[in-house]
Scaffold this motif. Structure first.
Motif, mmCIF file in Angstrom:
data_model
loop_
_atom_site.group_PDB
_atom_site.id
_atom_site.type_symbol
_atom_site.label_atom_id
_atom_site.label_comp_id
_atom_site.label_asym_id
_atom_site.label_seq_id
_atom_site.Cartn_x
_atom_site.Cartn_y
_atom_site.Cartn_z
ATOM 1 N N GLU A 145 81.910 -2.409 15.699
ATOM 2 C CA GLU A 145 80.877 -2.223 14.510
ATOM 3 C C GLU A 145 80.969 -3.381 13.729
ATOM 4 O O GLU A 145 79.852 -3.584 13.191
ATOM 5 N N LEU A 159 76.836 1.828 12.202
ATOM 6 C CA LEU A 159 77.741 3.133 12.164
ATOM 7 C C LEU A 159 78.798 2.892 10.939
ATOM 8 O O LEU A 159 79.261 3.946 10.845
ATOM 9 N N TYR A 160 79.109 1.900 10.486
ATOM 10 C CA TYR A 160 80.099 1.504 9.633
ATOM 11 C C TYR A 160 79.400 0.790 8.219
ATOM 12 O O TYR A 160 79.984 -0.516 8.041
ATOM 13 N N PRO A 161 78.217 1.142 7.576
ATOM 14 C CA PRO A 161 77.944 0.497 6.563
ATOM 15 C C PRO A 161 78.608 0.211 5.266
ATOM 16 O O PRO A 161 79.497 0.955 4.853
ATOM 17 N N ARG A 165 81.658 2.771 3.520
ATOM 18 C CA ARG A 165 82.921 2.430 4.257
ATOM 19 C C ARG A 165 83.898 3.403 3.469
ATOM 20 O O ARG A 165 84.943 4.023 4.144
ATOM 21 N N ILE A 168 83.754 6.913 4.266
ATOM 22 C CA ILE A 168 83.756 6.940 5.793
ATOM 23 C C ILE A 168 85.342 7.352 5.796
ATOM 24 O O ILE A 168 85.788 8.037 6.753
ATOM 25 N N TYR A 218 74.727 14.839 8.408
ATOM 26 C CA TYR A 218 75.673 13.973 9.066
ATOM 27 C C TYR A 218 77.018 14.254 8.007
ATOM 28 O O TYR A 218 76.565 14.555 6.849
ATOM 29 N N THR A 223 72.497 9.246 8.098
ATOM 30 C CA THR A 223 72.408 8.666 9.634
ATOM 31 C C THR A 223 73.855 8.813 10.075
ATOM 32 O O THR A 223 74.774 9.092 9.545
ATOM 33 N N THR A 225 77.229 7.926 11.625
ATOM 34 C CA THR A 225 78.172 6.772 11.132
ATOM 35 C C THR A 225 79.536 7.285 12.245
ATOM 36 O O THR A 225 79.676 8.077 13.076
ATOM 37 N N GLU A 226 80.373 6.059 12.048
ATOM 38 C CA GLU A 226 81.702 6.323 12.458
ATOM 39 C C GLU A 226 82.364 7.702 12.591
ATOM 40 O O GLU A 226 83.119 8.217 13.436
#
Length: 330
Positions: A145, A159-161, A165, A168, A218, A223, A225-226
């Motif tokens: 990513e 996927l890893y904005p 982070r 996440i 999500y 959106t 993501t990881e």
């Protein structure tokens, strides 16, 4: 053949002990600056996976979502393995057509002769040397990513904005501890007390996830993501294997309304369900874990056709691919 080590599936449960996963991986990274000696380079590396393995399934999904299938080849091992190694029994002659080896162990030994730890998937192999670069599965997808961005497909999701982070990472940490690895801590528990503790921790976290996902589509942001990828691969195996085989049986996933709808939403998103193989999943767990299932009998059920039923999660909003677009159909 009980005494033939090549057919020995190994032992997963240690009496009177909780299950502890060995996380001492080969931590070499493939990066843009090539700091570890392996620079990002299209056509140089081969991702070796099994569709049976949830950790490998993450890498399969991320590679597909980002369009890295154009620049990183993929070798697929069969759904079962013996005590020492995954094998390429799906390929003609049982040999990987690119690496020219019958066993993933050969690529590990090319990097570290006599490699003493687990021969795990996913693993990235340098096609030039035939040696494993890394099997550090949590870092593999993060590097896909962040380090391979110059080769993401047009319209690939983020996927890893950067701005999400920290959240996440925090979600991933508790999901790994209590759910991704929690199901194994149930299944491979060596005592009643270890099983009870893992079971309670697992379902407490699943309840927490249900509450979180009741009002948002999500796990983090609006959106995919990881974090969603990491949770999905466990949920996809829940009813097929973890509920019965690992005794994670307070409820089936299909009896947990929020998580069941969430999982179906992802499954029906390109890159998720079309990269999920329930046959390989069931065969792996039930045939390989002979200390849990001595006869190696694979159950005919459950009926998994319900993964394609409407989920209704669109009402929560969110955009699966953000400003991007789904990957092309397989």
């Amino acid at each position: 053949m009980a005494n033939d080590e090549s057919n020995d599936q190994g032992t997963y449960v240690l009496a009177d002990q909780p299950y502890e996963r060995d996380t001492r991986y080969i931590e070499t990274r493939i990066t843009r600056d090539g700091g570890d000696g392996y620079p990002v380079e299209p056509g140089r590396y081969r991702l070796v996976v099994s569709y049976a393995c949830p950790w490998a399934n993450r890498a399969i999904i991320v590679r597909r979502l980002l369009g890295l299938d154009r620049v990183i080849s993929m070798g697929v091992c069969g759904p079962t393995h013996d005590k020492r190694s995954w094998t390429f029994d799906l390929d003609p002659g049982g040999v990987d057509p690119v690496l020219g080896i019958p066993r993933l162990q050969d690529a590990y030994f090319a990097r570290i002769p006599g490699y003493p730890k687990g021969i795990t998937v996913p693993a990235i192999v340098d096609e030039r040397s035939g040696a494993v670069v890394t099997n550090n599965f949590p870092q593999i997808t993060l590097d896909f990513e962040t380090e391979w961005v110059d080769f993401h497909r047009p319209g690939a999701p983020v996927l890893y904005p950067e701005d999400l982070r920290e959240e996440i990472d925090a979600v991933n940490a508790v999901v790994y501890r209590d759910v991704n690895n929690g199901v194994y801590r149930c299944g491979f528990a060596g005592s009643q007390s270890a099983y009870d503790a893992a079971y309670d921790q697992l379902f407490s976290r699943l309840d927490w996830l249900s509450e979180r996902l009741a009002t948002q589509r999500y796990l983090v942001g609006d959106t995919i993501t990881e974090a969603d990828v990491r949770l999905f691969t466990t949920l996809a195996r829940f009813d097929a294997v973890y509920h019965g085989h690992f005794k994670c049986n307070r409820e089936k996933l299909s009896e947990m309304p929020v998580l069941w709808a969430y999982a179906r939403d992802l499954y029906q998103t390109p890159g998720f369900g079309d990269e999920t193989d329930f046959d390989h999943i069931k065969r792996h767990y039930y045939e390989v874990h002979r200390d849990l299932n001595p006869a190696g009998i694979v159950p005919k059920g459950p009926d998994l056709s319900n993964w394609n039923t409407p989920h209704g999660r669109e009402s929560l909003g969110g955009r699966p691919f953000g400003d991007g677009e789904p990957p092309a159909p397989k």
